[in-house]
Structure formats: structure tokens, C-alpha cells
Scaffold this motif. Sequence first.
Motif, PDB file in Angstrom:
ATOM      1  N   ASP A  61      -5.718   7.156  -3.980  1.00 29.04           N
ATOM      2  CA  ASP A  61      -5.139   6.473  -2.829  1.00 29.04           C
ATOM      3  C   ASP A  61      -3.624   6.376  -2.975  1.00 29.04           C
ATOM      4  O   ASP A  61      -3.088   6.349  -4.085  1.00 29.04           O
ATOM      5  CB  ASP A  61      -5.721   5.065  -2.688  1.00 29.04           C
ATOM      6  CG  ASP A  61      -7.201   5.078  -2.352  1.00 29.04           C
ATOM      7  OD1 ASP A  61      -7.663   6.052  -1.730  1.00 29.04           O
ATOM      8  OD2 ASP A  61      -7.889   4.113  -2.725  1.00 29.04           O
ATOM      9  N   TYR A  63      -0.014   4.415  -2.625  1.00 30.39           N
ATOM     10  CA  TYR A  63       0.524   3.061  -2.759  1.00 30.39           C
ATOM     11  C   TYR A  63       2.040   3.092  -2.705  1.00 30.39           C
ATOM     12  O   TYR A  63       2.669   4.106  -3.037  1.00 30.39           O
ATOM     13  CB  TYR A  63       0.104   2.433  -4.105  1.00 30.39           C
ATOM     14  CG  TYR A  63      -1.320   1.946  -4.104  1.00 30.39           C
ATOM     15  CD1 TYR A  63      -1.618   0.616  -3.816  1.00 30.39           C
ATOM     16  CD2 TYR A  63      -2.362   2.798  -4.389  1.00 30.39           C
ATOM     17  CE1 TYR A  63      -2.923   0.167  -3.811  1.00 30.39           C
ATOM     18  CE2 TYR A  63      -3.669   2.365  -4.388  1.00 30.39           C
ATOM     19  CZ  TYR A  63      -3.943   1.040  -4.099  1.00 30.39           C
ATOM     20  OH  TYR A  63      -5.236   0.605  -4.094  1.00 30.39           O
ATOM     21  N   LYS A  71       2.670  -1.032  -9.294  1.00 31.55           N
ATOM     22  CA  LYS A  71       2.065  -0.794  -7.990  1.00 31.55           C
ATOM     23  C   LYS A  71       2.251  -2.051  -7.143  1.00 31.55           C
ATOM     24  O   LYS A  71       1.990  -3.158  -7.594  1.00 31.55           O
ATOM     25  CB  LYS A  71       0.581  -0.457  -8.178  1.00 31.55           C
ATOM     26  CG  LYS A  71      -0.139  -0.050  -6.934  1.00 31.55           C
ATOM     27  CD  LYS A  71      -1.521   0.528  -7.219  1.00 31.55           C
ATOM     28  CE  LYS A  71      -2.392  -0.415  -7.985  1.00 31.55           C
ATOM     29  NZ  LYS A  71      -3.779   0.035  -8.115  1.00 31.55           N
ATOM     30  N   HIS A  73       1.639  -2.254  -3.172  1.00 33.48           N
ATOM     31  CA  HIS A  73       0.769  -2.479  -2.019  1.00 33.48           C
ATOM     32  C   HIS A  73       0.246  -1.140  -1.508  1.00 33.48           C
ATOM     33  O   HIS A  73       0.911  -0.120  -1.653  1.00 33.48           O
ATOM     34  CB  HIS A  73       1.583  -3.177  -0.913  1.00 33.48           C
ATOM     35  CG  HIS A  73       0.748  -3.875   0.099  1.00 33.48           C
ATOM     36  ND1 HIS A  73       0.249  -5.143  -0.090  1.00 33.48           N
ATOM     37  CD2 HIS A  73       0.327  -3.494   1.321  1.00 33.48           C
ATOM     38  CE1 HIS A  73      -0.445  -5.505   0.977  1.00 33.48           C
ATOM     39  NE2 HIS A  73      -0.415  -4.517   1.847  1.00 33.48           N
ATOM     40  N   ARG A  74      -0.914  -1.175  -0.875  1.00 33.92           N
ATOM     41  CA  ARG A  74      -1.492   0.046  -0.293  1.00 33.92           C
ATOM     42  C   ARG A  74      -0.566   0.630   0.767  1.00 33.92           C
ATOM     43  O   ARG A  74      -0.017  -0.090   1.598  1.00 33.92           O
ATOM     44  CB  ARG A  74      -2.836  -0.262   0.354  1.00 33.92           C
ATOM     45  CG  ARG A  74      -3.933  -0.621  -0.570  1.00 33.92           C
ATOM     46  CD  ARG A  74      -5.271  -0.853   0.161  1.00 33.92           C
ATOM     47  NE  ARG A  74      -5.159  -1.130   1.589  1.00 33.92           N
ATOM     48  CZ  ARG A  74      -5.064  -2.353   2.129  1.00 33.92           C
ATOM     49  NH1 ARG A  74      -5.035  -3.414   1.349  1.00 33.92           N
ATOM     50  NH2 ARG A  74      -4.986  -2.511   3.440  1.00 33.92           N
TER      51      ARG A  74
END
Length: 94
Positions: A61, A63, A71, A73-74
Amino acid sequence: MGEDDSGRLERLVAELDARGLLARVVRTPRGRAFVRVINPDATSLAENVTCRQVPVPEHRDWYYWWSWGEKMHRADDPAGAATKVARVLAAVGD
């Protein structure tokens, strides 16, 4: 970085702009891109945000990442990421 990160960075810039922060996509000579964000009310408060996939093959995914490599946030939620950046760059008393 994949070429796909550019759109994600631009969406983050739009969300940061909506929150009153100065933001723009910067490209390095090597082709890497990041968002440079500055609080216009306290210009010493600034951050560089990157966008990349998680480096785990079974979990790829996208980010947003803080400049120190954590990391944040999406990438499918640039509004949430912008809220976090705005909170971190808020001047005392804001």
C-alpha cells in the motif's frame, strides 16, 4: 519511486493549501519527488513529505512519510494526512 506517486503528492498539496499552509511538489535531480510544506505564519516550521509504497512485498500500500522516515498516513486519504501535517506545523497559540 513509482510514477504513480506524483498524483498522490499533488492531492496532498491541494489539501495542505486548503488548510492555509504553503505547499508544493519538489523534484530532486535524481527524479525523486516530495512535498515541501511551510507554515506561512511561522516559516521556521516546515516539513518535507514523501509518498511511497511500504517496503514489504506482501503489503504494498502507498503511504505518506515524514522526513525522518516514519510512516505518517495512508496515501488514499490526503485530507487525513494534511490534518496531521497541519497539527505538527501549527505555531504555538494556533
